[in-house]
Write an enzyme that holds these catalytic residues in place. Structure first.
Site, mmCIF file in Angstrom:
data_model
loop_
_atom_site.group_PDB
_atom_site.id
_atom_site.type_symbol
_atom_site.label_atom_id
_atom_site.label_comp_id
_atom_site.label_asym_id
_atom_site.label_seq_id
_atom_site.Cartn_x
_atom_site.Cartn_y
_atom_site.Cartn_z
ATOM 1 N N HIS A 48 -10.736 -5.128 8.636
ATOM 2 C CA HIS A 48 -11.735 -5.218 7.607
ATOM 3 C C HIS A 48 -12.945 -4.164 7.686
ATOM 4 O O HIS A 48 -13.738 -4.012 6.864
ATOM 5 C CB HIS A 48 -12.139 -6.431 7.310
ATOM 6 N N GLU A 105 0.720 -1.199 -0.054
ATOM 7 C CA GLU A 105 -0.073 0.035 0.041
ATOM 8 C C GLU A 105 0.874 1.173 0.020
ATOM 9 O O GLU A 105 0.287 2.343 -0.770
ATOM 10 C CB GLU A 105 -0.800 0.150 1.263
#
Length: 342
Positions: free
Chosen positions: A129, A60
């Protein structure tokens, strides 16, 4: 008119932007052949090629850093972080470079990057998540933070974000990906920086955004049916810049305010909203500004998430604490003895 899902609206927004401008590039983990974990980028590689919808390594920080370089060369990168907490490894790039480069160059270098950030719970996921990480981004000067709650806003706000010369953290409520509306695209809505009154009311203002907008509207319906409380619901749509005018107009009308946010309460967006309302509408308030939030703890396992997430009952319990038996007197004698509203 056809039924359009929130996810389809996002896909169409990127597709239309890529058609309009060849400098719009989509990047992220699994956004290519797979079409993304939630299929938001479905078909973009097929239709625009691997040079414009790019599968990246699982890195990322590298995705964000790559986007900075592309923006400096005139491209408009739209990057996906796959899940909210997956964006934490990229945080240094976001805070130190994406948020600051335009200011650092006195406006000479635009930073037209959109960071798409699926966030929030309610899908049976776990920590990493289902985080609500908006607090980190609203606290970083230089970023715009946008979070739609309807398919129309999903399309319109993403199109505006892509063509903004400022970096935008575009937070997508995961539980709303499958929500639908009668909608023919393309469509325009209120621009970035403007809130929307989703339900008009006279007794209390319920201020919320993103994943909690459906909860607020449901709570307003129950409050009207069971308690005869007329609840006005404000959907912020954009957290930065913040639409003070719409919020103030509503609170000054109702005299009471509740802030509803899914993130934990301590030091978050809900606290910022409560402080702004208190500072700007103090003389119109008949009761303290109250908050309903997630719990101050890491996101729990799926079987316990219903205890963490703010629900209709917690909203109604909070509204009930707003001193309904003490009706406010919002008038006083002004100059010359004329009654004025404050």
């Amino acid at each position: 008119m056809s039924q359009t899902t929130f996810a389809q609206a996002l896909n169409r927004a990127m597709r239309d932007a890529m058609t309009q401008d060849p400098d719009v590039i989509v990047m992220g983990e699994d956004v290519g052949a797979l079409g993304g974990v939630f299929r938001i980028t479905d078909g973009l590689t097929r239709d625009f090629g691997e040079d414009r919808c790019i599968d990246t390594p699982l890195a990322e920080a590298g995705i964000a850093g790559f986007a900075v370089g592309m923006a400096m060369q005139g491209f408009r990168p739209v990057i996906e972080m796959q899940f909210d907490a997956f964006g934490y490894p990229a945080f240094e790039q976001v805070v130190s470079h994406i948020a600051k480069l335009r200011n650092r160059t006195q406006g000479k270098l635009a930073m037209p990057i959109v960071i798409r950030m699926p966030y929030a719970g309610g899908i049976g996921g776990v920590e990493h998540h289902c985080d609500s990480s908006e607090g980190y981004y609203i606290h970083t000067p230089g970023l715009h933070v946008v979070t739609p709650s309807t398919p129309a806003d999903a399309y319109s706000l993403l199109r505006e974000s892509i063509f903004s010369d400022d970096p935008v953290v575009f937070m997508e409520p995961k539980p709303l990906y499958w929500s639908k509306a009668d909608l023919d695209l393309p469509v325009g809505t209120e621009p970035i920086g403007r809130a929307a009154v989703r339900r008009e009311g006279a007794d209390v203002t319920l201020i919320t955004y993103g994943p909690q907008v459906p909860t607020a509207l449901k709570a307003a319906e129950v409050a009207a049916a069971e308690e005869d409380w007329d609840v006005e619901v404000i959907d912020l749509r954009t957290l930065v810049p913040f639409d003070d005018a719409t919020v103030q107009t509503s609170v000054r009308k109702t005299g009471r305010a509740v802030v509803l946010a899914e993130a934990q309460g301590f030091g978050g967006m809900g606290a910022e909203i409560a402080a702004r309302v208190q500072e700007r509408c103090f003389h119109s308030l008949a009761a303290p500004v109250l908050r309903v939030s997630g719990l101050d703890m890491p996101y729990p396992p799926p079987k316990l998430e219903h205890t963490y997430l703010p629900g209709v009952d917690r909203v109604l319990d909070t509204i009930a604490r707003l001193q309904w038996d003490d009706e406010p007197d919002l008038t006083h004698a002004g100059a010359g003895g004329t009654a004025v509203t404050v």
